[in-house]
Design a protein around this motif. Structure first.
Motif, PDB file in Angstrom:
ATOM      1  N   LYS A  41       0.848  -1.321  -0.052  1.00 59.04           N
ATOM      2  CA  LYS A  41       0.052   0.258   0.126  1.00 59.04           C
ATOM      3  C   LYS A  41       1.099   1.413  -0.197  1.00 59.04           C
ATOM      4  N   ASP A  42       1.444   1.908  -1.582  1.00 62.68           N
ATOM      5  CA  ASP A  42       2.168   2.819  -1.670  1.00 62.68           C
ATOM      6  C   ASP A  42       1.091   3.973  -1.556  1.00 62.68           C
ATOM      7  N   GLU A  43       0.852   4.477  -0.396  1.00 63.49           N
ATOM      8  CA  GLU A  43       0.179   6.157  -1.006  1.00 63.49           C
ATOM      9  C   GLU A  43       1.382   6.873  -2.446  1.00 63.49           C
ATOM     10  N   LEU A  44       2.269   6.654  -1.988  1.00 67.59           N
ATOM     11  CA  LEU A  44       3.183   8.146  -2.851  1.00 67.59           C
ATOM     12  C   LEU A  44       2.526   8.160  -4.456  1.00 67.59           C
ATOM     13  N   THR A  45       2.755   5.880  -4.209  1.00 67.11           N
ATOM     14  CA  THR A  45       2.960   5.749  -6.005  1.00 67.11           C
ATOM     15  C   THR A  45       1.857   4.979  -6.334  1.00 67.11           C
ATOM     16  N   TYR A  64      -5.267 -13.080  -5.607  1.00 67.61           N
ATOM     17  CA  TYR A  64      -4.869 -11.618  -5.794  1.00 67.61           C
ATOM     18  C   TYR A  64      -5.397 -10.073  -6.165  1.00 67.61           C
ATOM     19  N   THR A  65      -5.117  -9.380  -5.507  1.00 66.76           N
ATOM     20  CA  THR A  65      -6.194  -7.986  -5.927  1.00 66.76           C
ATOM     21  C   THR A  65      -5.440  -6.797  -6.362  1.00 66.76           C
ATOM     22  N   LEU A  66      -5.641  -5.476  -7.215  1.00 66.34           N
ATOM     23  CA  LEU A  66      -4.598  -4.761  -7.216  1.00 66.34           C
ATOM     24  C   LEU A  66      -6.427  -3.568  -7.567  1.00 66.34           C
ATOM     25  N   GLU A  67      -5.081  -2.286  -7.689  1.00 63.38           N
ATOM     26  CA  GLU A  67      -6.009  -1.632  -7.918  1.00 63.38           C
ATOM     27  C   GLU A  67      -5.693  -0.888  -9.857  1.00 63.38           C
TER      28      GLU A  67
END
Length: 122
Positions: A41-45, A64-67
Protein backbone atom coordinates in the motif's frame (compact mmCIF):
# COMPACT_ATOMS: atom_id res chain seq x y z
CA UNK A 1 43.77 -60.82 -29.68
CA UNK A 2 40.32 -61.93 -30.89
CA UNK A 3 39.93 -64.12 -27.79
CA UNK A 4 40.54 -61.13 -25.49
CA UNK A 5 37.98 -59.01 -27.34
CA UNK A 6 35.44 -61.84 -27.19
CA UNK A 7 35.99 -62.31 -23.42
CA UNK A 8 35.65 -58.54 -22.79
CA UNK A 9 32.47 -58.43 -24.86
CA UNK A 10 30.99 -61.33 -22.84
CA UNK A 11 31.90 -59.60 -19.57
CA UNK A 12 30.27 -56.38 -20.76
CA UNK A 13 27.04 -58.22 -21.69
CA UNK A 14 26.98 -59.96 -18.30
CA UNK A 15 27.56 -56.67 -16.46
CA UNK A 16 24.68 -55.01 -18.31
CA UNK A 17 22.34 -57.92 -17.55
CA UNK A 18 22.94 -57.75 -13.79
CA UNK A 19 20.32 -55.75 -11.86
CA UNK A 20 21.51 -52.50 -10.30
CA UNK A 21 20.21 -51.68 -6.87
CA UNK A 22 20.02 -47.96 -6.33
CA UNK A 23 21.14 -46.91 -2.87
CA UNK A 24 18.26 -45.87 -0.64
CA UNK A 25 17.81 -42.13 -0.29
CA UNK A 26 17.96 -40.91 3.29
CA UNK A 27 15.69 -37.99 2.47
CA UNK A 28 12.00 -38.39 3.04
CA UNK A 29 9.80 -37.03 0.28
CA UNK A 30 6.62 -35.32 1.40
CA UNK A 31 3.96 -33.69 -0.77
CA UNK A 32 4.70 -30.03 -1.46
CA UNK A 33 3.17 -27.73 1.12
CA UNK A 34 3.42 -23.97 1.58
CA UNK A 35 1.44 -20.87 2.39
CA UNK A 36 2.32 -17.20 1.86
CA UNK A 37 0.75 -13.77 1.70
CA UNK A 38 1.85 -10.18 1.19
CA UNK A 39 0.46 -6.73 0.58
CA UNK A 40 1.61 -3.35 -0.75
CA UNK A 41 0.00 0.00 0.00
CA UNK A 42 2.18 2.79 -1.36
CA UNK A 43 0.39 6.14 -1.11
CA UNK A 44 3.16 7.91 -3.05
CA UNK A 45 2.81 5.79 -6.21
CA UNK A 46 -0.76 4.61 -5.67
CA UNK A 47 0.35 0.98 -5.86
CA UNK A 48 -2.13 -1.07 -3.81
CA UNK A 49 -2.19 -4.85 -4.10
CA UNK A 50 -2.37 -8.06 -2.06
CA UNK A 51 -1.78 -11.74 -2.72
CA UNK A 52 -2.04 -15.02 -0.85
CA UNK A 53 -1.52 -18.59 -2.00
CA UNK A 54 -1.41 -22.01 -0.42
CA UNK A 55 -0.47 -25.45 -1.67
CA UNK A 56 -1.09 -28.89 -0.25
CA UNK A 57 0.29 -31.62 -2.50
CA UNK A 58 -1.01 -30.97 -6.00
CA UNK A 59 -3.80 -28.63 -4.90
CA UNK A 60 -3.04 -24.90 -5.24
CA UNK A 61 -5.42 -22.12 -4.28
CA UNK A 62 -4.91 -18.36 -4.12
CA UNK A 63 -6.16 -14.85 -4.62
CA UNK A 64 -4.75 -11.49 -5.57
CA UNK A 65 -6.14 -7.98 -5.72
CA UNK A 66 -4.95 -4.80 -7.38
CA UNK A 67 -6.16 -1.33 -8.18
CA UNK A 68 -6.43 -0.61 -11.89
CA UNK A 69 -5.31 2.68 -13.41
CA UNK A 70 -8.98 3.63 -13.95
CA UNK A 71 -9.59 3.48 -10.18
CA UNK A 72 -11.33 0.12 -10.24
CA UNK A 73 -10.52 -2.75 -7.91
CA UNK A 74 -9.76 -6.16 -9.46
CA UNK A 75 -10.01 -9.47 -7.60
CA UNK A 76 -8.56 -12.65 -9.13
CA UNK A 77 -9.21 -16.01 -7.46
CA UNK A 78 -7.56 -19.17 -8.75
CA UNK A 79 -7.51 -22.88 -7.91
CA UNK A 80 -5.98 -25.97 -9.48
CA UNK A 81 -8.29 -28.63 -10.85
CA UNK A 82 -8.10 -32.43 -10.90
CA UNK A 83 -6.73 -32.44 -14.48
CA UNK A 84 -3.51 -30.50 -13.79
CA UNK A 85 -4.97 -27.19 -14.98
CA UNK A 86 -5.95 -24.05 -13.15
CA UNK A 87 -9.23 -22.15 -13.05
CA UNK A 88 -9.48 -18.38 -12.65
CA UNK A 89 -12.37 -16.20 -11.58
CA UNK A 90 -11.88 -12.46 -12.19
CA UNK A 91 -14.17 -9.78 -10.84
CA UNK A 92 -13.94 -5.99 -10.99
CA UNK A 93 -15.57 -3.32 -8.89
CA UNK A 94 -15.79 0.34 -9.89
CA UNK A 95 -13.57 2.41 -12.17
CA UNK A 96 -13.85 3.26 -15.82
CA UNK A 97 -16.33 6.11 -15.47
CA UNK A 98 -19.20 3.93 -16.71
CA UNK A 99 -17.11 2.30 -19.45
CA UNK A 100 -16.56 -0.91 -17.51
CA UNK A 101 -12.84 -0.27 -17.59
CA UNK A 102 -12.63 -0.10 -21.39
CA UNK A 103 -11.82 3.15 -23.14
CA UNK A 104 -12.14 3.45 -26.92
CA UNK A 105 -8.88 4.14 -28.74
CA UNK A 106 -8.76 7.35 -30.81
CA UNK A 107 -9.30 6.98 -34.54
CA UNK A 108 -6.06 6.81 -36.53
CA UNK A 109 -4.98 10.00 -38.26
CA UNK A 110 -5.46 10.00 -42.06
CA UNK A 111 -2.31 9.43 -44.08
CA UNK A 112 -1.60 11.85 -46.93
CA UNK A 113 0.68 10.98 -49.82
CA UNK A 114 3.44 13.48 -50.51
CA UNK A 115 2.92 15.65 -53.61
CA UNK A 116 5.95 14.07 -55.34
CA UNK A 117 4.87 10.49 -54.58
CA UNK A 118 5.53 8.02 -57.42
CA UNK A 119 4.40 4.44 -57.37
CA UNK A 120 7.35 2.02 -57.76
CA UNK A 121 7.24 -1.30 -59.56
CA UNK A 122 9.56 -3.98 -58.26
Amino acid sequence: MHKIIAVLACLAVMAMAMPYNHPESKEEHHPAQYKFEYGVKDELTGDHKTQWEQREGKHVKGQYTLEDSDGGHRLVEYESDAHGGINFHVSKVGGGGGHGGHVAAPAPAPVKKPANFKKSHY
